[in-house]
Design an enzyme around this catalytic site. Structure first.
Site, mmCIF file in Angstrom:
data_model
loop_
_atom_site.group_PDB
_atom_site.id
_atom_site.type_symbol
_atom_site.label_atom_id
_atom_site.label_comp_id
_atom_site.label_asym_id
_atom_site.label_seq_id
_atom_site.Cartn_x
_atom_site.Cartn_y
_atom_site.Cartn_z
ATOM 1 N N ILE A 1 66.119 2.312 38.697
ATOM 2 C CA ILE A 1 64.845 1.349 39.204
ATOM 3 C C ILE A 1 63.551 1.468 38.194
ATOM 4 O O ILE A 1 62.786 1.096 38.187
ATOM 5 C CB ILE A 1 64.403 1.855 40.445
ATOM 6 C CG1 ILE A 1 64.026 3.588 40.279
ATOM 7 C CG2 ILE A 1 65.468 1.900 41.426
ATOM 8 C CD1 ILE A 1 63.651 4.060 41.538
ATOM 9 N N GLY A 2 64.169 2.159 36.883
ATOM 10 C CA GLY A 2 62.958 2.418 36.012
ATOM 11 C C GLY A 2 63.159 3.126 34.843
ATOM 12 O O GLY A 2 64.175 3.741 34.696
ATOM 13 N N VAL A 3 62.322 3.173 33.878
ATOM 14 C CA VAL A 3 62.570 3.846 32.633
ATOM 15 C C VAL A 3 61.333 4.742 32.539
ATOM 16 O O VAL A 3 60.260 4.361 32.334
ATOM 17 C CB VAL A 3 62.904 3.327 31.224
ATOM 18 C CG1 VAL A 3 63.146 4.009 30.158
ATOM 19 C CG2 VAL A 3 63.881 2.341 31.660
ATOM 20 N N GLY A 4 61.402 6.024 32.436
ATOM 21 C CA GLY A 4 60.035 7.125 32.181
ATOM 22 C C GLY A 4 60.129 7.418 30.751
ATOM 23 O O GLY A 4 60.834 7.065 29.865
ATOM 24 N N GLU A 5 59.357 8.458 30.604
ATOM 25 C CA GLU A 5 58.913 9.076 29.554
ATOM 26 C C GLU A 5 60.284 9.808 28.783
ATOM 27 O O GLU A 5 60.533 9.575 27.490
ATOM 28 C CB GLU A 5 57.855 9.927 29.530
ATOM 29 C CG GLU A 5 57.399 10.668 27.997
ATOM 30 C CD GLU A 5 56.491 11.880 28.567
ATOM 31 O OE1 GLU A 5 56.052 12.424 27.403
ATOM 32 O OE2 GLU A 5 55.730 11.850 29.662
ATOM 33 N N PHE A 6 60.998 10.325 29.819
ATOM 34 C CA PHE A 6 62.075 11.233 29.165
ATOM 35 C C PHE A 6 63.450 10.764 29.220
ATOM 36 O O PHE A 6 64.590 10.925 28.934
ATOM 37 C CB PHE A 6 62.179 12.562 29.828
ATOM 38 C CG PHE A 6 60.918 13.269 29.471
ATOM 39 C CD1 PHE A 6 60.801 14.094 28.347
ATOM 40 C CD2 PHE A 6 59.728 13.503 30.438
ATOM 41 C CE1 PHE A 6 59.705 14.648 27.953
ATOM 42 C CE2 PHE A 6 58.898 14.324 29.990
ATOM 43 C CZ PHE A 6 58.517 14.944 28.765
ATOM 44 N N GLU B 1 65.874 7.475 32.280
ATOM 45 C CA GLU B 1 65.920 6.629 33.353
ATOM 46 C C GLU B 1 65.572 7.354 34.606
ATOM 47 O O GLU B 1 65.893 8.685 34.923
ATOM 48 C CB GLU B 1 67.341 6.148 33.355
ATOM 49 C CG GLU B 1 67.738 5.338 32.155
ATOM 50 C CD GLU B 1 69.359 4.806 32.263
ATOM 51 O OE1 GLU B 1 69.498 3.747 31.744
ATOM 52 O OE2 GLU B 1 70.103 5.538 32.919
ATOM 53 N N VAL B 2 65.078 6.336 35.576
ATOM 54 C CA VAL B 2 64.705 6.809 37.025
ATOM 55 C C VAL B 2 65.747 6.065 37.626
ATOM 56 O O VAL B 2 65.732 4.715 37.764
ATOM 57 C CB VAL B 2 63.225 6.725 37.119
ATOM 58 C CG1 VAL B 2 62.917 6.954 38.539
ATOM 59 C CG2 VAL B 2 62.269 7.387 36.159
ATOM 60 N N ASP C 1 44.924 13.378 36.210
ATOM 61 C CA ASP C 1 45.359 11.869 36.110
ATOM 62 C C ASP C 1 45.492 11.232 37.385
ATOM 63 O O ASP C 1 46.562 10.380 37.576
ATOM 64 C CB ASP C 1 46.675 11.904 35.328
ATOM 65 C CG ASP C 1 47.073 10.366 34.665
ATOM 66 O OD1 ASP C 1 46.122 9.519 34.658
ATOM 67 O OD2 ASP C 1 48.316 10.442 34.585
#
Length: 986
Positions: free
Chosen positions: A627-632, A634-635, A746
């Site tokens: 469902i997405g790509v994060g900093e480290f 895939e999500v 943040d």
């Protein structure tokens, strides 16, 4: 009439033959079961009725290759029911098949007199069967797949112009369970030609990923199913982690997990593990490439796991295969000796050739040789001492002591390194022969007090270990301990004992003894301390009186000791009791209060993960889709089924392959942080997977994603009460974090997640990692990245993050929510935002924002952080607003969203100025007084209706000046509305 239509349709087919006879190349993930264009000769499909219905027609392409088609055109007669059935088609294990139909269809409007009978659709059916025994069409056996309609139909004009209008439709059917199936086409009165029919299924083709081969895999029965496939390592490789992939319904491979590594002696090339070339090697099963043999080594075969050292070169046991081969060093240089009586000092220089190594050390060999024959030598033995040591010397000097006087010694200095043991050679040493001089005796090892009285001490001692000649006499030095050698006495004797008399009773004395030869005195012995008695030793123990005296004295001493001990114990118990009470009180006061623990304070970061996060078995997790790509990495979304609990939806963050230790630590630190929180408005950590790869963080799944995107998608759909409810949830979560002494740093709508019940939860606890990948981050003057638009001014200027700076960010989140996800400060640059805030400007209220909410925002944006409300106060305020909906009435301006002007809290009160000139002077914009006058803006009532375009039209072009003037204009407009009663005071 039908014959004419057939002729027209047949003629039209010649115009489309070029389109259907091109090279038939299909995607690699499609396996064709039937292709009517590939059949040689007649198709021979069964038609019902046999006459007057579907008719097989053959046409020739430009290469004189026949194309077999079926056509029907009974448009003049009503109630048509013409069936055409294919031959039996084996499904080859496919559970879902796809039917691609290319056809042309005549426009009924272009045929005169057929409006009641002409159709522009036909039906597609299928029937499963385990064998090919059906000779007739039994309509009742067939199940309908779909009704097929044309996107384009042709007319008589198209036929004349030879314009091709070919339709292509694809349908799928499944799940299939029997060995094969039939397809059938039902005509109900259309003028149609089936140009081609292709039946195929999809597979994920054979592929190699991460050195694992995944075979051809037929897709699942459902259009959304994922088939898990385990890969097998390619030749000359081994598993690092179990390689798996998922075959998607579209025939594409998804989510590779695990990998293989090339064996030692092999490297990856084009997805294969190939043997290292001659002259190259690879020692371990890693993802590294083959390396060239290090210096002084070689390999003579392909696939070498190590390189052989050249002749005369060696590799130490602890040397890595990547290190060069080396050899023993040459002999030390310039050996110099210095004899001092019975000791020798040796010094030398480093070898000219170190053998290519840095681990050089030196060993000393001592040999004692006879005077008559120097060649007859024997080891010196353990009586000789070496400073700093005999073997493993790192320095180029050594001191040798405790040698015999007038003796010949040969000393060898060996230079050694890590490979000397493989080739010991005399070439590695240098030697020197010396003769010791006459020397004084060594020190006396043992001195004893044989008898002690009130006035004397009897001493005895042993001869020195190395007398180095004839002992002429011994010297005894003694003094009172309190005098500390300031006043001492000397007694000399030729015997190895003496009585020292004339001492004071009950006095401590220190004694030293040394020997003398013709070469002089040796060193004194170690000090011996002796205390003289108070009474003659014969009195103690003689007679009853002495016994009574001794018992009395002893009893008194014991009694005093008991009393002192009782007092000390009592004091200790009192202090302990008080300390224990205080500790208990402190423990009671702190009961139930949790404080955030920074995982980066742990010496072992893995300890923090084990303490705060639950380890989950990877077999309990099912990954469904990315469902997405994060900093480290895939999500993904997926499901978690822990034994004994119901299955739940989860979000899965994965750590990409090839990570560093720091990346793994930073990735898991967020889990260590989340694992400490337990609140309905904080994202919940389910657990982590660290014992296999990929490393994963498992959290609850939030169906509606991030708050900012969710609000933009649903612009204007929520009531004010619903929006305030969202803000209340965020505030409650932040109050919980603040109470735990955790500073988020943040807080922004993009870091708030929303579930299906519109519950908002605070997430993204990775700010302890600098926001290098945050698109909203910007460099500050002190380095590092922070999200300028959401950050309090003191945090921007001094990186001073506190709960008060989180309150500032919460005010920005309030503005984002009430504006349905607008970008704070719109298109202003980060530098302009910083400057505007420093000058006292603040964001205006969003459209339809209640006054009370905007006032709360302004409270959160107080310059002095001590003036900002606490999160507990914010939650209480929102609760009051929710309980009193009348306080959430709209503001007077509802026509449009506010322009980009910022509010200036320092703008003058409208009642304090009476003219345009006074107003401009108050806001320090009096330089534009003539511009306003020349344009006719001479009253404040006229000014409050000005827009940004009006300012540009009268010559005010500087954006910052426009913003400042418009901010004051908006403030005046608000004051006018309040004075006219158009806003409800809170």
């Amino acid at each position: 009439m039908a014959g004419i239509f057939y002729f027209i349709l047949f003629s039209f087919l010649f115009g489309i033959c070029d389109a259907v006879t091109g090279s038939r190349v299909y995607p690699a993930n499609e396996v064709t079961l039937l292709d009517s264009r590939s059949v040689q000769g007649e198709l021979g499909w069964i038609a019902s009725p046999l006459e007057g219905g579907w008719e097989e027609v053959s046409i020739m392409d430009e290469k004189n290759t026949p194309i077999r088609t079926y056509q029907v055109c009974n448009v003049m007669e009503a109630s048509q029911n013409n069936w055409l059935r294919t031959d039996w088609i084996t499904r080859e294990g496919a559970q879902r098949v796809y039917i691609e139909i290319k056809f042309t269809l005549r426009d009924c409007n272009s045929l005169p007199g057929v409006m009641g009978t002409c159709k522009e659709t036909f039906n597609l059916y299928y029937y499963e069967s385990d064998n090919d025994k059906e000779r007739f069409i039994r309509e009742s056996q067939f199940g309908k797949i779909d009704t097929i309609a044309a996107d384009e139909s042709f007319t008589q004009v198209d036929i004349g112009d030879r314009i091709m209008k070919l339709n292509t439709e694809i349908r799928d059917v499944g799940p299939l369970s029997k060995k094969g199936f039939y397809l059938a086409f039902q005509d109900v009165g259309a003028c149609i030609a089936l140009v081609s029919v292709r039946v195929f299924y999809k597979k994920c083709p054979l592929t190699v990923r991460n050195l694992a081969q995944f075979p051809d895999t037929i897709t699942g029965a459902d259009t959304s199913s994922l088939v898990e496939v385990r890969g097998s390592c390619v030749n000359n490789s081994e598993e690092k982690d179990v390689p798996k992939m998922y075959c998607g319904a579209d025939g594409e491979w998804l989510v590779p997990i695990g990998n293989c590594l090339c064996n030692a002696g092999h490297e990856e090339q084009n997805g294969e593990c190939q043997a290292c070339k001659i002259g190259y090697y690879k020692a371990l099963s890693t993802d590294a490439s083959c390396a060239k043999c290090p210096p002084h080594s070689y390999s003579v075969w392909e696939g070498a796991t190590s390189c052989t050292c050249d002749r005369g070169f060696f590799r130490a046991d602890n040397d890595a295969a990547s290190m060069p081969c080396t050899r023993p060093p040459s002999a030390p240089l310039n050996l110099i000796s210095n004899v001092n009586e019975t000791s020798v000092n040796l010094e030398w220089s480093s070898p000219q050739n170190t053998g290519g190594r840095q681990d050089i050390s030196y060993n000393v060999v001592c040999k004692k040789c006879g005077a008559g024959d120097p060649s007859k030598c024997r080891p010196c033995g353990s009586g000789v001492h070496y400073t700093p040591q005999q073997n493993g010397l790192k320095t180029t000097r050594v001191s040798i002591t405790d040698l015999l006087a007038h003796t010949n010694y040969t000393f060898e200095i060996w230079a050694v390194n890590g490979v000397s043991k493989y080739n010991p050679s005399p070439d590695q040493s240098v030697s020197v022969t010396v003769t010791t001089n006459q020397a004084a005796p060594s020190s006396i090892a043992l001195v004893q007090a044989k008898e002690v009285t009130r006035y004397s001490v009897a001493l005895a001692w042993l001869e020195p270990d190395r007398p180095n000649g004839v002992i002429l006499e011994y010297e005894v030095k003694y003094y009172e301990k309190d005098q500390n050698e300031r006043s001492y006495r000397i007694v000399r004797t030729a015997a190895r004992n003496t009585d020292i008399k004339g001492l004071n009773p009950l006095t401590s004395y220190v004694f030293h003894v040394r020997a003398r030869t013709a070469a002089g005195y040796g060193d004194f012995s170690e000090p011996l301390e002796v205390t003289t008695n108070t009474v003659p030793s014969r009195i103690i123990g003689d007679g009853a009186n002495s016994t009574v005296l001794l018992v009395s004295v002893s009893g008194s001493v014991v009694l005093v000791v008991i009393l002192i001990a009782a007092f000390v114990i009592s004091r200790r118990r009192s202090k302990y009791s008080k300390a224990k009470q205080e500790a208990d009180e402190e423990k009671h006061l702190n009961q139930g209060v949790r404080t955030y623990v920074d995982p980066f304070t742990y010496e072992d970061p893995n300890q923090a993960v084990r303490e705060f996060a639950k380890e989950i078995d990877a077999s309990c997790i099912k990954i469904e889709k990315v469902i997405g790509v994060g900093e480290f990495g895939e999500v993904c979304s997926g499901r978690l089924k822990v034994p004994g609990k119901r299955e739940i939806c989860v979000a899965i963050k994965t750590l990409k392959a090839g990570y560093t230790d720091k990346q793994r630590r930073d990735f898991l630190s967020e889990a260590s942080i989340m694992g400490q929180f337990d609140h309905p408005n904080i994202i919940h950590l389910e657990g982590v997977v660290t014992k296999c790869k990929p490393v994963m963080i498992i959290t609850e799944y939030m169906e509606n994603g991030s708050l900012d995107a969710f609000l933009r998608k649903n612009d204007g759909r929520f009531t004010v009460i619903q929006l305030v409810g969202m803000l209340r949830g965020i505030g409650s979560g932040m109050k919980y974090l603040s109470d735990m002494s955790y500073v988020h740093r943040d807080l922004a709508a993009r870091n708030i997640l929303v579930n299906s019940n519109l519950v908002c939860k605070v997430s993204d606890f990775g700010m302890s990692r600098v926001l290098e990948d945050d698109p909203e981050a910007a460099y500050t003057t002190r380095g590092g990245k922070i999200p300028i638009r959401w950050t309090a001014p003191e945090a921007i200027a001094y990186r001073k993050f506190t709960s008060a700076s989180d309150v500032w960010s919460y005010g920005i989140v309030m503005w984002e929510v009430m504006s349905y996800g607008e970008r704070p400060y719109w298109d202003m640059s980060n530098q302009d935002v910083i400057k505007a805030i420093e000058e006292g400007y603040r964001l205006p209220p969003p459209m339809d924002c209640p006054i009370a909410l905007h006032q709360l925002m302004l409270d959160c944006w107080q310059k002095e952080r001590s003036d900002r409300p606490k999160f507990g106060q914010i939650v209480n305020m929102l609760d009051k607003l929710i309980r009193n909906p009348n306080s959430l009435k709209r503001t007077g301006s509802e026509s449009s969203r506010p322009n980009t002007a910022l509010l200036d809290p320092s703008s003058p009160e409208f009642s304090a100025v009476v003219s345009v000139g006074d107003w401009l002077q108050a806001i320090k914009m009096d330089r534009y007084k003539d511009n306003f006058t020349a344009a006719g803006y001479t009253t404040l009532e006229a000014v409050v209706h000005m827009s940004q375009d009006d300012l540009a039209r009268i010559g005010i072009t500087a954006i910052t000046h426009q913003n400042k003037i418009l901010s004051s204009v908006q403030a005046m407009r608000t004051q006018m509305q309040q004075m006219h009663g158009r806003m409800v005071p809170v």
